[in-house]
Write an enzyme that holds these catalytic residues in place. Structure first.
Site, short mmCIF file in Angstrom:
data_model
loop_
_atom_site.label_atom_id
_atom_site.label_comp_id
_atom_site.label_asym_id
_atom_site.label_seq_id
_atom_site.Cartn_x
_atom_site.Cartn_y
_atom_site.Cartn_z
N ARG A 46 -64.65 4.95 18.94
CA ARG A 46 -63.83 5.80 18.08
C ARG A 46 -62.57 5.04 17.69
O ARG A 46 -62.08 5.12 16.57
CB ARG A 46 -63.48 7.13 18.76
N TYR A 98 -58.82 17.35 -7.76
CA TYR A 98 -60.17 17.48 -7.22
C TYR A 98 -60.24 18.79 -6.42
O TYR A 98 -59.36 19.06 -5.59
CB TYR A 98 -60.46 16.28 -6.31
N ASP A 170 -54.38 9.36 -5.20
CA ASP A 170 -55.83 9.41 -5.02
C ASP A 170 -56.42 8.55 -6.14
O ASP A 170 -56.45 8.95 -7.30
CB ASP A 170 -56.32 10.87 -5.11
N LYS A 195 -67.59 7.29 -3.84
CA LYS A 195 -67.77 7.18 -5.29
C LYS A 195 -67.93 5.71 -5.69
O LYS A 195 -68.91 5.10 -5.34
CB LYS A 195 -66.60 7.88 -5.99
C1 LIG Z 1 -65.07 13.12 -4.09
C2 LIG Z 1 -63.59 13.12 -4.19
C3 LIG Z 1 -62.82 13.44 -3.08
C4 LIG Z 1 -63.42 13.83 -1.75
O1 LIG Z 1 -64.11 12.79 -1.14
P1 LIG Z 1 -65.37 12.99 -0.14
O2 LIG Z 1 -65.78 11.61 0.16
O3 LIG Z 1 -66.38 13.79 -0.88
O4 LIG Z 1 -64.84 13.73 1.04
C5 LIG Z 1 -61.45 13.40 -3.25
N1 LIG Z 1 -60.87 13.07 -4.42
C6 LIG Z 1 -61.59 12.78 -5.51
C7 LIG Z 1 -60.90 12.44 -6.78
C8 LIG Z 1 -62.98 12.80 -5.43
O5 LIG Z 1 -63.68 12.53 -6.53
#
Ligand SMILES: *Cc1c(COP(=O)(O)O)cnc(C)c1O
Length: 381
Positions: A46, A98, A170, A195
């Site tokens: 961990r 998001y 983000d 992504k």
């Molecule tokens: C998908 C996404 C998230 C969340 O991420 P996960 O890997 O699904 O937990 C946060 N911000 C944006 C802009 C996203 O597209």
């Protein structure tokens, strides 16, 4: 080292015990110690895992950061940042955020006495009006999801300088290939590596990257203390995905630009949201802070109702109807009922997120096939 070399080499050495060129998947929970406290830097998985450490070094390099700290998902990465706040602290965030981030803030952290305000902070005057002596964090998503608004990262950072406010960006939609917020003055960058970084729609993963030692040590502490760590196989998949990040994102951006132009001329389409257009309100800022305009395109229909959107969504063949983005394959989505269903309708409509809005994550397939696919679906409306 330049970006296209970093994706393949930064932080990555052949395995010292075998010479394996690819980072091994260290599928282990613990490490043998020669005597109590005598070990090779790894005690319990961990806390440390060699596959994860290599990925963290690579990700830090991609964002020009000192340290990257990996998590089991993008939301787990965001959760770790919000956990650095205290009751009474205030956060100002982008308004068309998001959906999962909005839910995490309002439904989970709202309970602990942290106040969140959501606003169109591409206007610095709006931001200025919301700042109080309790504001501790500004949360920027740019391009925004799904309206693809652009926020001037440098302008926000300059504005809050010397105010003891952490600027978090983000950077999921842009990816580190297109935009590097730490270079523009941000304190923290987060990615849903699910992504573009992973890029193949086969893994959930998240990361926090920073140049600030104090923030890094707090997040590292939370990574171990709360334990939302990614497994080594997931880290391996992200490392593997990153090796082609530059080529994938470049092709997705080229395809998206062509699709945006095609949609703008289409008789069934009323509006196209794409920061590459000269008449997009954020175009100049996008041009300044991004390398290309991204692989996301949103559009609205002349027939302004959910049923027409559903017709398009159910009739494309190469654009698969699914949540998520940033993979090699093209996806089509309906934010109002999918990614943004957790945002109240009145809030959605305020930012232009109508019932007929459609969002595309453009992949790297042949552009002629993608355009023909959208065209035949639009003609069914
Ligand atoms: C998908 C996404 C998230 C969340 O991420 P996960 O890997 O699904 O937990 C946060 N911000 C944006 C802009 C996203 O597209």
């Amino acid at each position: 080292m330049k970006f296209n070399t970093k994706v393949i080499h930064a932080g990555i050495e052949p395995d010292p015990s075998t010479g394996a060129i690819m980072t091994p998947i260290f599928q282990t929970s613990t490490y043998v110690q020669a005597a109590p406290g005598v070990h090779k830097g790894y005690e319990y998985a961990r806390t440390q895992n060699p596959t994860r450490s290599v990925l963290e070094k690579n990700l830090a390099a991609l964002e020009n950061g000192k340290e990257a700290i990996c998590f089991a998902s993008g939301l787990a990465a965001m959760d770790s940042i919000l956990k650095t706040l205290h009751p009474g602290d205030e956060v100002i965030a982008t308004d068309d955020l998001y959906g999962g981030s909005y839910r995490l803030m309002t439904k989970v952290f709202g309970k602990y006495g942290i106040q969140f305000q959501f606003a169109g902070i591409s206007d610095i005057n709006k931001l200025s009006a919301l700042i109080t002596d309790k504001t501790r964090m500004i949360w920027v998503e740019t391009p925004t999801n799904p309206m693809l608004n652009i926020i001037d990262i440098q302008a926000v950072c300059d504005f809050v300088k010397d105010r003891n406010i952490t600027v978090v960006v983000d950077n999921t939609f842009a990816s580190p290939y297109l935009q590097n917020p730490l270079d523009l003055g941000a304190d923290v960058v987060i990615h849903s590596a699910t992504k573009y970084l992973g890029g193949h729609s086969d893994v959930i993963h998240g990361v926090v990257i920073t140049n600030n030692d104090d923030i890094a040590s707090q997040i590292r502490f939370i990574q171990n203390a709360a334990g939302a760590v990614p497994g080594p196989q997931d880290c391996f998949l992200i490392l593997r995905g990153i090796k082609t990040l530059h080529i994938r994102v470049e092709r997705a951006c080229e395809n998206a630009a062509k699709i945006a132009s095609f949609l703008a001329d289409h008789p069934k389409v009323s509006k196209v949201y794409y920061p590459g257009f000269a008449n997009h309100p954020g175009h100049e800022v996008a041009k300044k802070q991004m390398k290309m305009y991204g692989g996301m395109v949103s559009f609205d229909l002349v027939a302004n109702n959910e049923e027409s959107a559903r017709t398009v969504l159910s009739n494309t063949h190469y654009f698969s109807l699914a949540e998520s983005l940033g993979g090699v394959e093209s996806l089509i989505g309906h934010p109002a009922s999918m990614t943004h269903a957790s945002i109240p309708r009145a809030e959605r409509l305020k930012v232009g997120l109508t019932d007929s809005l459609i969002r595309l994550s453009v992949g790297i397939e042949d552009i002629d096939d993608l355009i023909a696919d959208l065209d035949q679906a639009l003609h069914l409306v």
